[in-house]
Structure formats: C-alpha cells, structure tokens
Write an enzyme that holds these catalytic residues in place. Structure first.
Site, PDB file in Angstrom:
ATOM      1  N   THR B  40     -14.776 -32.898  -2.153  1.00  0.00           N
ATOM      2  CA  THR B  40     -14.503 -31.932  -1.088  1.00  0.00           C
ATOM      3  C   THR B  40     -15.336 -30.675  -1.278  1.00  0.00           C
ATOM      4  O   THR B  40     -15.813 -30.072  -0.308  1.00  0.00           O
ATOM      5  CB  THR B  40     -12.997 -31.570  -1.091  1.00  0.00           C
ATOM      6  N   HIS B  43     -18.659 -31.272   0.197  1.00  0.00           N
ATOM      7  CA  HIS B  43     -18.666 -31.149   1.664  1.00  0.00           C
ATOM      8  C   HIS B  43     -18.783 -29.680   2.080  1.00  0.00           C
ATOM      9  O   HIS B  43     -19.504 -29.339   3.016  1.00  0.00           O
ATOM     10  CB  HIS B  43     -17.381 -31.732   2.279  1.00  0.00           C
TER      11      HIS B  43
END
Lengths: 341, 341, 341, 341
Positions: B40, B43
């Site tokens: 994450t 990202h």
C-alpha cells in the site's frame, strides 16, 4: 472360528469356538488382524451393574479392530474383497432422524458391536458395509485397530476451538493421551495434561502435552499459561468428580468444557458458580461423528502430524485376556492391542 | 520530529521535519521503533489511481509499527508510559453498528493511519488508546512492527476450518508466506503454496509449506494431496486473475475460498461453474478482526509455534525509502522493516 | 405405464408407454400422484446447450413428485407399502466422501432423476429407499410434489442468519417466493423481494414479503429498512447479471449473499469493491442438504408457519406438457403441478 | 435528587435525597423516565446471603431503565443531549481481554449498576457513553426501561438454533415469557412453556407459547410436538432443581440446553445420563452480548414481530417500592415498571 465370548451373566470371558458369521446383502465379512482393548471390555468382564443392566449373553466381545475384507454382500458396491479396513462399531438405523441429520452418534437406537451384538475379539466379524472405513496403505493394522478410541479423542478435541487455545486435559488414559497429541498438532497454544499417575503423565508428555502435572499442580500451570484467565478449552477425560470440579474451576469465563469421561454415579454441582455465571459451553461427547470425525482422523494420520503409537504399551494374543483385564484395572497400561490374525 | 511525508499529489515521499503530534484525552503518544513497509505504501509512493482517488496530502505515511508509549491522555486507564506496544491501524467510531457487533474491520467509516490520517513512518505517532495492543516481553519490536500484515494472514487463515484440511495458498508475498506458517501450525493436513517466483516459493517453504510450486504444477500437487477431491481451503493472496480462477478450479466442492488479494480491475467469472455448482463459500477478508485476530496472533507467537522472521528479508533506516519501494516493486523482497528509533 | 419421455436429442417431449420400472433390493417403487414442473424441465424440452451437453436420451423426465409406495425391495426396512412419500431426486453414492461428511448435496457423482436417469413424469418411479422422505398425514400430495424446489428455498434461506435480519430477495420465481415466506416465518426483520414482473411481485407479497418492488426501487427499500447500512442477507434467486450486481451493491459490509440463481454465462465482477472490501460471505447453493434441509422444511410445514400453496398457480394433467412449458417460458406462472395418479 | 437507596446492611430500601451524579469526560447524564424492577432488586431489598456477600451500602439501587440524555462529557461524540436512550448496566473495562473478543458479558471485572455502583431508581444516572443504547422513536420509555431483562431473553433464545425447532421453556417469569415471544417470532416449530403458576402460564400464552402447561404435563406436550424425540432446544429460566432435571430429561439427544435460571445452591446431577450419553450442548447465559444481543432486540422491536407489553402487569411510582417487592415475592406479577420522570 475362535472368539472371546461372554458366555453367561457373571464375571469373566471364555475363549471358545463359535460359528463364523453369515453376512446379509448389505454387509461384509472381515478377518480381524488387530483389536484394541477398552475399559468397556473390563466392565463387561467384571459384569458390573452397567454391564448386567445392558448386555444379554451370550455374545462375542470387543469393539475396536482392523482387518481385511474377505467377503462382500450382493448389494455392496464400495467395499471389495481384500480391502484393508476398520469400522465404526456403532450401528444406527440408516433412515433415522439422527442418521439423516448428521447426529447418528447420538441415535438412541444405536447397537454397539461387542456390547449389543457380536463383536471383534474373534477371527471374523460381519459389519454393515456402510460402517466400514478404509485404511490408507501407510496405516498399520495396529493403528487401524484403535481408530475407535482415537476417534473419541478427535471428536472431543476438534469440536472445540483449538488453534491458539490453552487446552487443559483432565485424565491421561489412552483417550486423554491421544487428545494431547491432537490438540498439540491442531495449534493449541499450550496443552496441559493432568493425572495423578506419573506413568500416564509420561505418556501424555510423549504424545505432545507441554505440561503433564498432578492434580494439585494444575491450577498453577493453567494460570501461568493463560495469564490468570483460565483454560480456553477443557477436555474432561476422567469421569472423576474431583476432576470434573477442577474442569469447571479452571476453564476461563466463556470457555468450553468437553465431557467424555463418565462419572459412575450422580454428583453435586454448583451450577450457578461452576457453569452459569462463568458463561461456559459444555458439550457431552458420544462416540464419533459419522463420519466427519473419521475423516479428520485419517487426515491427521495421513499428514504424519499425529502418531498414536506411543500410547500402545502392550501387544498380546487374545488368549491373554485375563492379563489384559488386570493390566487395565491396574491403571498403568496405555492402550493394549490383541494380535489376532 | 523526523517523518516520511506525502507532501503533494504526485510521485514520491519526502523525509521532513514535522511537529510531534499532540494527543487527546483518550489517546497515547508512541515512540516508533520499527515499522513494516507494505505494498500500500508503494501505491501511495507511485500515486496510482487508487492513491490519488483516496489520499489527501500532506500526511505522514506508514501504517505498521511497534514502539514505546511515552505519553498517555487523561482518560486512559489501561495503557501506561513505558509500555511496549503495537496498534491496530484501522480507526473506527467506537459506537458504530459495526464496532458494537464484532465487525469493526468492515466499518465503512474506518480511517487508516498513513492513508487517511498521519501514519507511523515517523519518530512518534498518536493513537487512540483503544487501538493499542500490548507486546509480550518476548516479542521483539521488529515482530511487533509487522503485526498488521501478520494479522491479515491470521484473519484469512483462521476464519477457515484448518485442522486436517488440505490448504492451497495462491500467492507467496509476505502475507501468503505468513499464512503458510499459520496453516501448518494449526494442523493443516498439507499446505501447498503457489507462486511463479522461486524466491517467494523458497520463503513459503521456509515458513512451513509442504509444497511450494509454480502455478502450472498446482493442480497436480492438490490432486495428490486430496486424492483428486480438491483443496478443502484456498487462501487467495495474489489478486491476480489467473490465480483467482485457479483458486476456484482447485477448491473442492463444498470448500472455502478466502479472498485477500485485490484484483486491480473487474474480471470475468463463470459464477455457475466456479462458485454455485461447486457449493463453495467465499469470504472477503478486510484487515483484522478487532481483536479476536490480535489475540490469536499473540497466542501463536507466545507458544512459539509461529515465527515470522524468515519472511523479513531487509532491514534499513527509513531514509532508504526509495530503495525500499524499488525492492518491493521488484518482487523478490519478503518483508522490509524500517529501523527508526 | 404412461410417461413423458425425452425420446431423442432435439426439442420436445413425447407422451409414451414405457415399461414399469423394476426395483433392486434397496429400492422402492412409488406410484406418482403429483409432480412439480421446473425450469430445468424447460431446458430439457428446449434442448438448450446445457441439456444437450448433459442428458442422454431416451429417458423419462421430471424430478419433483409425491406419491404412494407400492413395492419395497427385500433389504428395505424403514419404508412400507402404502407409505405416503416424496423423495430427494439427487442420488449420491452412499459411502462417498461427500455423503459421509454431510455434503452429499455437492457430490460430483450425483445422478439426478429426470436428468441423468429416469424421472417422475410417469405413473411409477423406482427410488433408492435411502432417498425417500415420508409425508405427514396433513401434507397433501400437491405440497409433497414440490418439496424439491421448496427445499432449495429452505437451504438458501436457513443457511444464512435470518432472525432479526433485513433480507433482500432478488428474483421472485417460485423459489424466491418460497424464500420470502420462509424468511418471514424465521423472524426476518424485513423481507424485501425484487422482480421486474408485477405478477411475481404479487406472489412474493402473498407469501410474506414486506416489500415487493421493481429493481429500480430496491435500493430505496433496503436503505429505509436498514437505516442505510444495507441488507444483512441477500438471497440471489435470478441468475440475472444486473441482479447479481444489485445483490453485491445492496448487501451491507460483512453481510451474506446466498447464490442460487444460475447466470447463463460468465459475467464481469469487480471483486475488489463488490466482494473483498465489503467483507461479505458468499455461499453457492446446490440442491438441498441431505437431510437437514428436509427436516427443517417438514418442521415449518408441521407448525403451519409456512404455506407454499399461493405459489401454485396452475394444475393440469401431464398430457398438457406443451402448455406447461409455454406458461413457464412466459414468465407469469408461479409453480405448475401435474396431476398424475 | 430523589433516589431509592440501600442505606445500610440489612433489610429494606430508603427513599432519599442524594446528590445528582457528576459525569466524567467519557460519560453522559441521563434523566430516568421508566425503570424495571427485577428479582435481583428483591435479593438486595431482603439482604439475602448473595446480596450481603456482594453489595457495599450505601448505594442507589436499580439497573433497568430508559430516559433522556441531559448532559454529555467532553470526549463523547456519538451521544447528544436530548437523545432518548437506555443502557447496558454491566460496565466492563474497555480494553480487557473479554471486551476485546466479543465476550464482555462474562468479564469477571464487570461492575453492575445498582449492585456494585449507583443505579437507576433515581431521577438521574451517570453512565459511560459506550454503554448507552439509542431507542427508536417508536419505542416507548416503558419498553426501553425493560431492555435489560428482554435482552437476557434474546441472548438465551437466539444463541440456540430456533427456526424449525421444538422449544421448551421451563419457568414463566418475565424473562421466560419474553423468550416465548422471541422463539415464536424466530420460527420455532412449537413453543412449550412450563410453570406451576397458572397466571404465569397465561402470560406465556399471551406472548406466543403454543402450549403453556404445568410441570407434570410437560413430557406429554414435548412428546407430541417432537414425535417422541424430545425438545430440540430447552431454555431453563427457573433455577429450580426439578425444572433443571426436567430440562435434561426432555431435551432430545444432541439438543441444546440454555441455562439462565440460577439454582440457589448446589444440586445433584447424573452427568452420565443427563448430559454425556445424550450428547447435549449446555450454554450458561450471563447478561447480554455487547452488543449483538441489543441489535437483535432492536430489530425484533422495529419489525413489530415482538411486543413485550403483555408481560408488564404493574406500573407505579418508585415511592411504592415496598408494594413492588411484595408483588414480585408473591409470584403472580409479570414485570413491574417504576414511572419516575
């Protein structure tokens, strides 16, 4: 054929020649290779009040076994001559309410081999095909011959939430010892086994108990493992009143008590403080779930994560039945297996 | 204090000086010692469509950590200065329907540290006291710093029936590797891990997978382990469409598919043959159950039956964030941990 | 005997004279009184790709029925001549892994009457005794004749948590309508049924739906009933892609989607937003649990809390099979029952 | 403010003026409108051994109530002045093991209002905001004032499998009567309530029991409803030893016994025949699950499928406390509600 027979009401068994069983169209005939000896057999041998109230001699005794299929009935499709098998000894009507809803193990119409009909301490036994369970090639007849009590242990243990739990086992007879190994392999955070007998504690330790302690040490062991909360799961395997009270005292609030041991008579319980205010769940264990328990047992044996052989302390021919009964009563034996065929 | 900051919309992070957080009466201030790096974070670093649609710079990134409590709010009673802790990074309204019914992990009002508010790649972080989880003395800060993804793995694995099951894991990133260890310790009959990357397969094997195979070998491995029935449980950890299809192809009829991996876009499914006619149960996994999952994780760590450290392949200061991002994108890294305080 | 026969590959059925079945020792012969007509029969009549891929003419069609036992095999003990019965039409090997673990409904070796072997649109049918289910005296042959689809509805509904739940049903064919009645009687807080066809909505309302609305009104109805959270349980009974998407859109986070309707071809799903991030549980429903579902159905009928008769819109002789097929295809019929013996 | 006070060790209450409570930052102040009177209040009034062992006078009594929020602490975000509320009276440490794993109802550190700290028989009460439960507009203060015992009934009933079951309720006090209504609405096949007192049986019938019978008629009623199998579920609501034995005698093999009634002292049980050989599951019920039970209760009230008002037989000002205590001891009263503000 040769068989151990409960000939008449009264103490003892007789080794005798009896007719080889005939099979029906939905049955199979099995040559018995190995057969486990159980405390129930001792009750029948001693002809105690339970036995004299339930059993109707004459009959062949014994209910745990493995062997080879030697004949199959005309309607049998999934069992073949030569198959290596064991069997569920509880025979239940096929279409009963209980059979049809996954509860065959508690069907009141159950008839048990070696108790209500002829059993397996014999060269041959006839069984309904639907009670047969196939053995993997890697499973010995000896291990096959104790699937019944191992199944009691799997049923008791795996119907409680084991992964991550602190598990207390009160009573280290063979089933308690099996349960120690199962709980360990199923991810219990700590397995604490309790028994007054040091030989039994040693067996429990060999099977996977992290702690195997005397009853007066159990509270400390549970407290340490659970930071004072109590055991998440208790497996009551003894039927001894003091152990039953200890089970309820040491289970944590909201925990599970699985009861397999059979108290021999009524006992006093303080339901308010031992059960209700603690919010516990109690589960009475009968036999083996048909056949979820058998599948789980096979999976654990197949993976190699569970090995029952340390619990088998004695092997002997069935002619030595008097010695076997004495050993079990003495309390030091683990599992005894008759070598038959 | 020093912190990794997502300063503006666009690619990259900035290592910067920001004010040390102030705490409210029901919060605590934690000095961060170790912090795990997650996909994450990549990202957000890359500022992909998901990140740009959700995040509102500027904010401190990072959501996995462990450290020491250095200050507690006036109303906090169960956390003390000096406590060694980690924390659940999903912050949920205390009285919401979801919080109150054991479903806080799926509360749509969840705010995640390092995503929706300031995170843990910093010297200090403020957390609600009710999100704090204490570390046992024997647990290192490093292991504490990866409780978040380990918790994903515990949630995914232990909400399926593991003891005795054949378990297939599709995807051997860090969470898949953790799951291999958990399934093994919880009594899986066989753990089969699948990944195209041999380095990842080696990690899965180190964590407890019995088989770690390439995708085109998975069907054979499952068939052998299950005698052709299919896997009892599949843990889908990749989000890759071909793996999702493989999950449904290889689960047995009536089995369980746990879905944690996130497909990046819609994909075609044949619901009739992949789901309905097979009678499978699918469970979408979000975060960690608060706090059942945390307790199970602690119990497995406490017993020593689960050790995540083989999955940690890199340790570095948070100044090396560009390298960390590159390593994760490269696909060969296991878990990367920032050593902060 | 007279029977509806799928004579050859290609469209249509033939009403013909065929030999009365012979029974094996573990089977019974049943004189058929009433038989339900199902969408599956239409697929076989039309000889669509599914039918031509699976069925092997010639065979007698029909799989839902009730009647009287007129002959029993030599080994049958729990069924007697004169018994009023219906039967589970999925015939599963007795000792298979699935049969023995409560999962007979998903056994891949299942053979279905009227699909894989001779069925019940005939004066007589032979059935294994173990598939027979007795009817209470108060249950008519007509209601007995639709136990199969009612059972689908009971299976779909009662494997989800119903008491207190907001239940959404997408698709108001006969099974969806039955489900509305079951959910209502099992304590659903509100039952919302959705269908584009107003006649079907009227049937759902008659069966117990609190709301029966068009698809574009469903979101409002669910929002009002759930204070914006979404439905606790969705029963997807249509197989229509737009309804499947609506099911996932309107289930609340952490809720249950039960899938019985069969999409006719692959469809695109956004697994991330429709399933995983919502933390939903999906259950693919096949047939009826053997025989827990049958017992629950009998208990609901026995108590009078569930009455399926409003769903039966047409009764006719089996000679009128062309009309029956046309009515079902037209979409306005509820359940059609053939009156046979 | 005016309050009913347990002033000193010994019998009785005193109606007195006491200071209005001050609230902490995470608490709210509630003006009490209606308050239910419970058997526990009688124990405290009578100062029986349980009360004298647990309670520490002086304190305000009463633990069931509803009212209006008149002040909120600085940290409270989800409760507002003017909200109509009731509250869970068991106050549990927020971060305890039990609170964090869905088991707050069995936390040994629980402090109960009106027992361990000041209660609700008063014009005002201070409560932690996290114990507050909002009332729907359609719910009266009176019904709000008995959510505590209604919650006991929901907890006891809905943790057993009710849809389709034969349910036996032993004891028709207010909680048993509530349970009759809940079981009926949740799809029980038949609800059989047992009590020696005909007035209580009439209340049970009014709430939804299909049969309300004297103890010596219970076996027949269960036998008829279950075709001789026994009750699927027994809700033991009396704590009377003869009823406890009847619960175990009449539950079917494999059934569930939910124990809420508190036996006043230890009693003898034959665990072998009453529990283990029957394979029953026993669940000890404490309080209400926080807050799953509260949600289910709200859903049943919201749908209109459950109405507790027939059980409320008396309404009076709290000044009439002596009369209220006498009525409850007399055994003919249903629920008594104090009208306070």
């Amino acid at each position: 054929m040769k068989a151990l027979v409960k000939r008449t009401a009264g103490r003892g068994f007789v080794l005798d020649d009896v007719p080889t069983p005939k099979i029906r169209g939905d049955e199979v005939l099995i040559r018995v290779r190995r057969a486990g000896v159980c405390g129930t057999d001792v009750h029948i041998y001693e002809w105690d009040p339970w036995a004299s109230g339930r059993c109707r001699p004459p009959f062949v005794v014994g209910h745990e076994f493995a062997g080879d299929v030697v004949e199959v009935g005309a309607l049998v499709t999934d069992v073949r001559v030569g198959d290596r098998v064991t069997a569920e000894g509880h025979i239940v009507p096929e279409l009963s309410y209980f059979s049809r809803t996954g509860q065959a193990h508690v069907d009141p119409q159950t008839r048990i081999i070696g108790v209500d009909r002829d059993g397996c301490f014999a060269e041959f036994i006839a069984m309904p095909a639907r009670n047969v369970w196939h053995l993997d090639d890697a499973i010995t007849y000896e291990v096959g011959g104790i699937h019944d009590p191992m199944g009691n242990a799997f049923h008791t243990t795996l119907t409680a939430p084991i992964p991550g739990s602190v598990v207390l086992i009160t009573g280290c007879g063979p089933i308690g010892c099996f349960a120690a190994g199962i709980a360990h392999s199923a991810g219990a955070s700590r397995v604490i086994a309790v028994d007054p007998n040091p030989k039994r504690r040693a067996l429990a330790r060999a099977m996977g108990a992290n702690d195997a302690v005397a009853p007066d040490e159990a509270a400390d062991a549970v407290g340490r493992a659970s930071r004072g909360l109590g055991a998440d799961v208790v497996l009551e395997m003894s039927g001894v009143p003091s152990a039953v009270h200890q089970a309820f005292a040491l289970v944590r609030n909201g925990g599970n008590v699985q009861m397999l041991g059979i108290p021999s008579k009524p006992m006093e319980l303080d339901l308010a403080t031992e059960v209700i205010f603690k919010g516990v769940t109690i589960y009475g264990v009968v036999g083996r779930r048909m056949y979820d328990t058998w599948l789980q047992m096979t999976q654990f044996l197949r993976s190699g994560s569970f090995d029952p052989t340390p619990v088998i302390t004695h092997r002997m021919p069935m002619e030595a039945f008097d010695e076997a009964m004495a050993l079990i009563k003495g309390g030091d034996a683990g599992k005894i297996v008759f070598e038959i065929g």
